[in-house]
Design a protein around this motif. Structure first.
Motif, mmCIF file in Angstrom:
data_model
loop_
_atom_site.group_PDB
_atom_site.id
_atom_site.type_symbol
_atom_site.label_atom_id
_atom_site.label_comp_id
_atom_site.label_asym_id
_atom_site.label_seq_id
_atom_site.Cartn_x
_atom_site.Cartn_y
_atom_site.Cartn_z
ATOM 1 N N GLY A 170 0.784 -1.218 0.000
ATOM 2 C CA GLY A 170 0.000 0.000 0.000
ATOM 3 C C GLY A 170 0.817 1.270 0.000
ATOM 4 N N SER A 171 2.091 1.174 -0.344
ATOM 5 C CA SER A 171 2.932 2.366 -0.434
ATOM 6 C C SER A 171 4.086 2.102 -1.388
ATOM 7 N N GLY A 172 4.795 3.176 -1.745
ATOM 8 C CA GLY A 172 5.936 3.023 -2.640
ATOM 9 C C GLY A 172 5.533 2.958 -4.096
ATOM 10 N N ASP A 173 6.453 2.475 -4.926
ATOM 11 C CA ASP A 173 6.224 2.389 -6.362
ATOM 12 C C ASP A 173 5.258 1.258 -6.711
ATOM 13 N N LEU A 174 4.710 1.334 -7.925
ATOM 14 C CA LEU A 174 3.903 0.234 -8.437
ATOM 15 C C LEU A 174 4.815 -0.959 -8.727
ATOM 16 N N VAL A 175 4.208 -2.145 -8.779
ATOM 17 C CA VAL A 175 4.957 -3.342 -9.151
ATOM 18 C C VAL A 175 4.665 -3.675 -10.608
ATOM 19 N N ASP A 176 5.668 -4.186 -11.314
ATOM 20 C CA ASP A 176 5.494 -4.567 -12.718
ATOM 21 C C ASP A 176 4.637 -5.816 -12.827
ATOM 22 N N ILE A 177 3.699 -5.781 -13.781
ATOM 23 C CA ILE A 177 2.917 -6.983 -14.077
ATOM 24 C C ILE A 177 3.657 -7.758 -15.158
ATOM 25 N N THR A 178 4.545 -8.600 -14.738
ATOM 26 C CA THR A 178 5.265 -9.489 -15.650
ATOM 27 C C THR A 178 4.568 -10.836 -15.685
ATOM 28 N N GLY A 179 5.028 -11.707 -16.587
ATOM 29 C CA GLY A 179 4.503 -13.064 -16.594
ATOM 30 C C GLY A 179 4.767 -13.761 -15.276
ATOM 31 N N GLU A 180 5.918 -13.513 -14.688
ATOM 32 C CA GLU A 180 6.260 -14.138 -13.411
ATOM 33 C C GLU A 180 5.354 -13.638 -12.293
ATOM 34 N N PHE A 181 4.997 -12.341 -12.333
ATOM 35 C CA PHE A 181 4.070 -11.806 -11.337
ATOM 36 C C PHE A 181 2.737 -12.540 -11.418
ATOM 37 N N ILE A 182 2.234 -12.746 -12.637
ATOM 38 C CA ILE A 182 0.987 -13.488 -12.824
ATOM 39 C C ILE A 182 1.140 -14.920 -12.314
ATOM 40 N N LEU A 183 2.260 -15.527 -12.619
ATOM 41 C CA LEU A 183 2.518 -16.914 -12.224
ATOM 42 C C LEU A 183 2.509 -17.080 -10.714
ATOM 43 N N LYS A 184 3.021 -16.093 -9.999
ATOM 44 C CA LYS A 184 3.203 -16.229 -8.556
ATOM 45 C C LYS A 184 2.225 -15.399 -7.729
ATOM 46 N N LEU A 185 1.070 -15.095 -8.300
ATOM 47 C CA LEU A 185 0.077 -14.327 -7.560
ATOM 48 C C LEU A 185 -0.382 -15.049 -6.297
ATOM 49 N N ASP A 186 -0.427 -16.375 -6.334
ATOM 50 C CA ASP A 186 -0.837 -17.132 -5.149
ATOM 51 C C ASP A 186 0.135 -16.900 -3.998
ATOM 52 N N GLU A 187 1.408 -16.822 -4.332
ATOM 53 C CA GLU A 187 2.411 -16.543 -3.304
ATOM 54 C C GLU A 187 2.355 -15.075 -2.875
ATOM 55 N N TYR A 188 2.176 -14.198 -3.825
ATOM 56 C CA TYR A 188 2.194 -12.763 -3.539
ATOM 57 C C TYR A 188 1.089 -12.385 -2.558
ATOM 58 N N TYR A 189 -0.118 -12.923 -2.783
ATOM 59 C CA TYR A 189 -1.249 -12.583 -1.922
ATOM 60 C C TYR A 189 -1.552 -13.648 -0.872
ATOM 61 N N GLY A 190 -0.746 -14.727 -0.837
ATOM 62 C CA GLY A 190 -0.947 -15.760 0.168
ATOM 63 C C GLY A 190 -2.284 -16.464 0.032
#
Length: 346
Positions: free
Chosen positions: A109-129
């Motif tokens: 909820g602060s700082g820069d935006l995160v890049d939506i890469t293929g890896e970000f999509i792949l690991k969304l389960d880990e990112y949001y738990g």
């Protein structure tokens, strides 16, 4: 290059306001009063990017929500940012890098935006738990995204249908109606309010597109969707066209003669300038009030935007604003809140 049209219009506008006061008409002064020596900077039309508006801005009589009669600029936009094409938004494959996709809020909820890469999509389960996240086809490695207008509209509903869940949402300007337009009324000179006001529509960026209120992140994530921004912090829906929920520098304009101050990004709906969070030396503004504003001898009162991932630009409105300040096409009522239909209107 600033067009001669905007320079001329600014001169005409200034003379028009002086004529209204000097010819025995109603003197439209701030309700709360302003000290004679206090700097009250108004909107400088010459700072907007050429092509920001579909018709020339004009001066109209208006009344603020607080009941003050004043003069406003009437701005009409097409819902597209002047000077560039929006995108990219969603990557197409889990192997895609940052160039193929846009950006999203950092979960902190602060700082820069995160890049939506293929890896970000792949690991969304880990990112949001949450193991339920699955925005790609495990057999083809292709990212699920809203590839049609129907899908764009379906994913933007308050209660997203199951077939549109688990999607990276992107919409196109071509999905807008042919006669799409938005109109905004902003006081020519800001009028300090007796009490601060709630922010719905924030204002206009210098490229003519809307600086919007907070995106409904909980609804978006609750439907297992990502309402992708491009790298400039904006995205598209059929009610607002292209609009910003974040500022990353794409509309920054350094105003000559204004020292090393942070660049201007646009104007709030109450007429005060909104400047970037950091100055030319990379330092954040200090001593901001609850609205994220401060006063100096050059700009008078003005705002500084929050960091890109905070999902706000400013905290409240320091000045009076017109209701309605903007609205959906043809004056219709805004739709219920959904993943991409949060209107942030007065």
């Amino acid at each position: 290059m600033i067009s001669q049209y905007y320079k001329s219009l600014f001169v005409v506008s200034t003379l028009s306001v002086l004529a209204l006061v000097g010819c025995g008409g109603v003197s439209k002064t701030p309700a709360s009063g302003i000290k004679s020596k206090e700097v009250v900077a108004g909107i400088d039309l010459s700072l907007f990017i050429e092509g920001a508006f579909s018709t020339p801005p004009k001066i109209v009589d208006c009344e603020t929500a607080q009941g003050t009669e004043t003069s406003c600029y009437e701005f009409t936009t097409t819902g597209a940012p002047a000077g560039r094409e929006p995108g990219a938004f969603c990557p197409r494959n889990i192997d895609d890098g940052a160039d193929a996709g846009g950006a999203w809020f950092d979960k902190s909820g602060s700082g820069d935006l995160v890049d939506i890469t293929g890896e970000f999509i792949l690991k969304l389960d880990e990112y949001y738990g949450d193991e339920k996240w699955m925005l790609y086809d495990a057999e083809t490695n292709k990212v699920r995204y809203t590839a049609t207008k129907e899908a764009c509209l379906g994913a933007a509903k308050p209660d997203v249908e199951e077939e549109y869940m688990q999607n990276c949402i992107e919409c196109k300007l071509e999905y807008l109606d042919d006669d799409f337009s938005l109109t905004y009324l902003i006081p020519i000179k800001p009028i300090p309010a007796k009490t601060t006001g709630r922010v719905r529509t924030v204002g206009l960026a210098l490229d003519g597109t809307e600086l919007s209120g907070p995106a409904p992140v909980n609804a978006i994530l609750g439907a297992y969707t990502i309402a992708a921004f491009d790298d400039c912090g904006g995205h598209i829906n059929v009610h607002q066209g292209y609009h910003y929920h974040s500022t990353t520098g794409c509309t920054d304009k350094t105003v000559k003669g204004e020292d090393d101050h942070a660049p201007l990004i646009g104007y709030a709906i109450d007429g005060y300038g909104i400047y970037a969070m950091k100055d030319a030396q990379g330092k954040e503004a200090e001593g901001l009030d609850e609205c994220r504003g401060q006063t100096d001898d050059v700009r008078g009162y003005h705002y500084h935007a929050a960091s890109p991932s905070e999902n706000v630009f400013i905290g409240c409105l320091h000045g009076e604003s017109v209701r309605p300040a903007g609205g959906p096409p043809r004056g219709g009522r805004p739709p219920p809140h959904g993943a991409l239909s949060e209107m942030s209107r007065h």
